[in-house]
Design an enzyme around this catalytic site. Structure first.
Site, mmCIF file in Angstrom:
data_model
loop_
_atom_site.group_PDB
_atom_site.id
_atom_site.type_symbol
_atom_site.label_atom_id
_atom_site.label_comp_id
_atom_site.label_asym_id
_atom_site.label_seq_id
_atom_site.Cartn_x
_atom_site.Cartn_y
_atom_site.Cartn_z
ATOM 1 N N HIS A 186 0.815 -1.218 0.000
ATOM 2 C CA HIS A 186 0.000 0.000 0.000
ATOM 3 C C HIS A 186 0.847 1.267 0.000
ATOM 4 O O HIS A 186 0.464 2.274 -0.590
ATOM 5 C CB HIS A 186 -0.952 0.005 1.190
ATOM 6 C CG HIS A 186 -2.236 -0.688 0.896
ATOM 7 N ND1 HIS A 186 -3.088 -0.265 -0.104
ATOM 8 C CD2 HIS A 186 -2.821 -1.788 1.431
ATOM 9 C CE1 HIS A 186 -4.142 -1.060 -0.146
ATOM 10 N NE2 HIS A 186 -3.993 -1.997 0.769
ATOM 11 N N ARG A 293 -8.665 -8.146 -13.761
ATOM 12 C CA ARG A 293 -8.575 -9.312 -12.873
ATOM 13 C C ARG A 293 -9.876 -9.423 -12.061
ATOM 14 O O ARG A 293 -9.999 -8.845 -10.983
ATOM 15 C CB ARG A 293 -7.395 -9.165 -11.917
ATOM 16 C CG ARG A 293 -6.031 -9.028 -12.600
ATOM 17 C CD ARG A 293 -4.947 -8.861 -11.538
ATOM 18 N NE ARG A 293 -3.627 -8.773 -12.092
ATOM 19 C CZ ARG A 293 -3.007 -7.618 -12.374
ATOM 20 N NH1 ARG A 293 -3.631 -6.465 -12.168
ATOM 21 N NH2 ARG A 293 -1.794 -7.617 -12.872
ATOM 22 N N ARG A 329 -10.673 -10.983 -17.873
ATOM 23 C CA ARG A 329 -10.285 -12.370 -17.584
ATOM 24 C C ARG A 329 -11.330 -13.012 -16.677
ATOM 25 O O ARG A 329 -11.732 -12.430 -15.663
ATOM 26 C CB ARG A 329 -8.914 -12.400 -16.885
ATOM 27 C CG ARG A 329 -8.424 -13.808 -16.574
ATOM 28 C CD ARG A 329 -7.017 -13.789 -16.007
ATOM 29 N NE ARG A 329 -6.957 -13.272 -14.659
ATOM 30 C CZ ARG A 329 -5.829 -13.065 -13.980
ATOM 31 N NH1 ARG A 329 -4.659 -13.312 -14.556
ATOM 32 N NH2 ARG A 329 -5.841 -12.587 -12.744
ATOM 33 N N ASN A 451 4.048 -13.697 -16.029
ATOM 34 C CA ASN A 451 4.382 -14.002 -14.630
ATOM 35 C C ASN A 451 4.422 -15.513 -14.395
ATOM 36 O O ASN A 451 5.377 -16.046 -13.828
ATOM 37 C CB ASN A 451 3.360 -13.362 -13.682
ATOM 38 C CG ASN A 451 3.358 -11.848 -13.775
ATOM 39 O OD1 ASN A 451 4.143 -11.266 -14.504
ATOM 40 N ND2 ASN A 451 2.469 -11.223 -13.045
ATOM 41 N N ARG A 462 8.548 -17.624 -8.368
ATOM 42 C CA ARG A 462 8.926 -16.207 -8.393
ATOM 43 C C ARG A 462 8.802 -15.549 -7.024
ATOM 44 O O ARG A 462 9.229 -14.417 -6.844
ATOM 45 C CB ARG A 462 8.095 -15.450 -9.423
ATOM 46 C CG ARG A 462 6.599 -15.509 -9.235
ATOM 47 C CD ARG A 462 5.899 -15.031 -10.502
ATOM 48 N NE ARG A 462 4.470 -15.236 -10.469
ATOM 49 C CZ ARG A 462 3.577 -14.297 -10.183
ATOM 50 N NH1 ARG A 462 3.996 -13.084 -9.904
ATOM 51 N NH2 ARG A 462 2.291 -14.549 -10.189
ATOM 52 N N CYS A 499 0.095 -9.343 -20.962
ATOM 53 C CA CYS A 499 -0.432 -8.631 -19.797
ATOM 54 C C CYS A 499 0.344 -8.925 -18.521
ATOM 55 O O CYS A 499 -0.058 -8.508 -17.438
ATOM 56 C CB CYS A 499 -1.909 -8.971 -19.601
ATOM 57 S SG CYS A 499 -2.242 -10.737 -19.396
#
Length: 537
Positions: A186, A293, A329, A451, A462, A499
């Protein structure tokens, strides 16, 4: 010089104000009068809610309604019967004090979020911690006041919660620096909203500085320099001036269509997690939405969102974007991303398990609610549907079959939808990339989700710092799969976008343009720089 993670680009030179981490000691005590203890907890909840409502109102004035929405989710958590009920049950069943019960439940919630694969969702564990800390402070009477600041203040903290950032004086803070956190924490999101530099994940910066120290924050390289010498100071003053000039210059590209120097049209889109994020994409010159998303519509609640609620969310996005493409998506949940109201079996390897399209094809009752909402929203703009985690043609065809069933239902009900709606897939599993020449015959478009594609290709988690050195977007094997996918799409006259984080990676742009990538989609703050780089290639 100390090295961290660049969370918001830019340069700042200012005086340190250290916001010390306040630790509240939790002592577990046996309680005989559980009714009185429940009342103590309830009063702390009510006080916390009152405080957050005031903070939300202040945040709306200073950083905008969309960024203040985080406090609405905090308030919702305080109102969540399941959360409060779990604490109350623990007080009653275990005869323990409210502080101890609260600590255990918050810890359980945080571990659930932190186990998730998605970095954004892991960082949302900070929301739970923030709310828990507030209730705990009100239980113990240990409320710490927000620090006073002067002009050109650089806030140095272990971490900055949403409540902290909302109460800081935005006219005086020029940068954030924290011990912990990532690009989606944040403090990082707030810094990008305010367009001020931030470096996070510095480990021990709070132990390395004191109030009043002069500090340089290099949000470009992710570095900080404490009490610099005169030459270093002058160097960074020049860097800061040049950076600000470049940022102003980039604003000229907001309404410019993106073409390479060879005249090839390339679209630059933005990724969003909720309808309010559209404003930032448009503000930064986004030419479409490359990834919505939708799982965030399902999070932080105790029941599944209905068709009407989803329809209104999708309609809002496509209407705001006008004729621009909006790629939505379908639900990417399950396995590592758990919902309290959707029980899924425990798995040895949830990243490879029951999730995304696999869950949706099994739970068609959930899937069809979303597809019906998407179809109904499609008449209000340029909406496209993208299916995640496709590994075979059979999965895609099954998803299309269920979509056709929804179309037939809506036709019978006399409800409108776009009959020529485009459907595509996220290429994030190596099998899909290798078989992209066959898949391209059936889909309307590809969008490469780098990703997951990178971690699956290189067998490198990752999120695991021990193998982070293996996770390399520019690894030859990864590049071959990307090139193969783009070429397969073009051979069938189809569009191929991207993306994942790689789309906004300045080091990857030249290669991706060379491969012929048609569409880049990224966080809103990266759009203008990406446009500039693409136009130079």
């Amino acid at each position: 010089m100390k090295k961290g993670i660049s969370a918001s680009k830019g340069y700042a030179i200012g005086k340190v104000v250290v916001k010390m981490k306040t630790e509240i000691s939790i002592e577990k005590r046996h309680i005989d009068d559980v009714i009185q203890e429940k009342e103590r907890f309830q009063k702390a909840l009510e006080l916390s809610k009152s405080q957050l409502e005031k903070i939300k109102a202040k945040a709306e004035k200073e950083v905008g309604k969309d960024k203040a929405e985080v406090f609405e989710s905090h308030i919702m958590l305080l109102d969540d019967v399941e959360f409060a009920g779990a604490v109350t049950v623990k007080i009653v069943n275990d005869h323990v004090n409210a502080e101890s019960a609260l600590y255990d439940i918050v810890d359980l919630y945080m571990k659930t979020f932190q186990a998730m694969e998605d970095e954004y969702m892991r960082e949302r564990g900070a929301d739970i911690k923030d709310v828990g800390s507030r209730i705990l402070a009100n239980l113990t009477g240990n409320n710490s006041s927000i620090i006073d600041m002067e002009n050109n203040t650089v806030v140095v903290a272990h971490d900055l919660t949403p409540s902290d950032t909302a109460q800081l004086d935005k006219s005086k803070v020029i940068a954030f620096v924290t011990d912990i956190g990532g690009r989606t924490s944040h403090s990082a999101i707030m810094a990008r909203t305010l367009e001020i530099p931030a470096v996070v994940g510095l480990n021990d910066i709070t132990d390395s500085v004191k109030d009043g120290d002069l500090i340089i924050v290099d949000g470009v390289e992710g570095e900080v320099i404490i009490n610099p010498d005169k030459n270093t100071l002058n160097t960074y003053k020049i860097k800061k001036e040049n950076y600000n000039k470049e940022r102003e210059k980039l604003k000229a590209l907001i309404d410019v269509e993106t073409f390479t120097k060879y005249g090839n049209r390339v679209e630059v889109f933005g990724n969003i997690g909720k309808p309010e994020d559209v404003d930032q994409v448009l503000k930064n010159g986004g030419e479409g939405i490359g990834l919505f998303r939708t799982e965030f519509l399902y999070m932080d609640r105790d029941s599944m969102p209905g068709e009407e609620e989803q329809f209104n969310a999708y309609k809002t996005v496509v209407e705001k974007m006008g004729k621009r493409p909006v790629i939505i998506r379908t639900l990417d949940i399950g396995g590592d991303k758990k919902l309290s109201y959707l029980p899924v079996p425990e798995e040895m390897n949830p990243f490879l398990g029951y999730r995304a399209i696999r869950l949706c094809l099994d739970r068609t009752d959930i899937f069809k609610v979303q597809l019906r909402a998407l179809l109904r929203a499609s008449v209000f703009g340029n909406l496209r549907i993208m299916f995640p985690m496709i590994s075979s043609l059979e999965e895609f065809l099954k998803a299309k079959e269920i979509l056709k069933e929804c179309m037939d239902e809506l036709t019978k009900e006399g409800k409108s939808f776009n009959k020529d709606l485009q459907t595509g897939i996220m290429v994030e599993i190596p099998a899909a990339a290798v078989n992209s020449d066959e898949l391209a015959k059936y889909v309307d478009f590809f969008s490469i989700g780098t990703n997951d594609l990178i971690q699956y290709t290189l067998a490198a988690d990752r999120m695991n710092e021990k193998v982070a050195y293996i996770y390399n977007p520019m690894h030859p094997a990864v590049l071959k799969l990307i090139k193969m996918t783009i070429e397969a799409a073009h051979k069938q006259g189809k569009i191929c976008g991207m993306c994942g984080e790689m789309a906004g990676d300045e080091n990857a742009v030249e290669t991706l343009v060379e491969y012929g990538l048609d569409e880049f989609s990224m966080s809103a703050s990266s759009i203008l720089k990406a446009k500039e780089l693409i136009m130079k290639k």
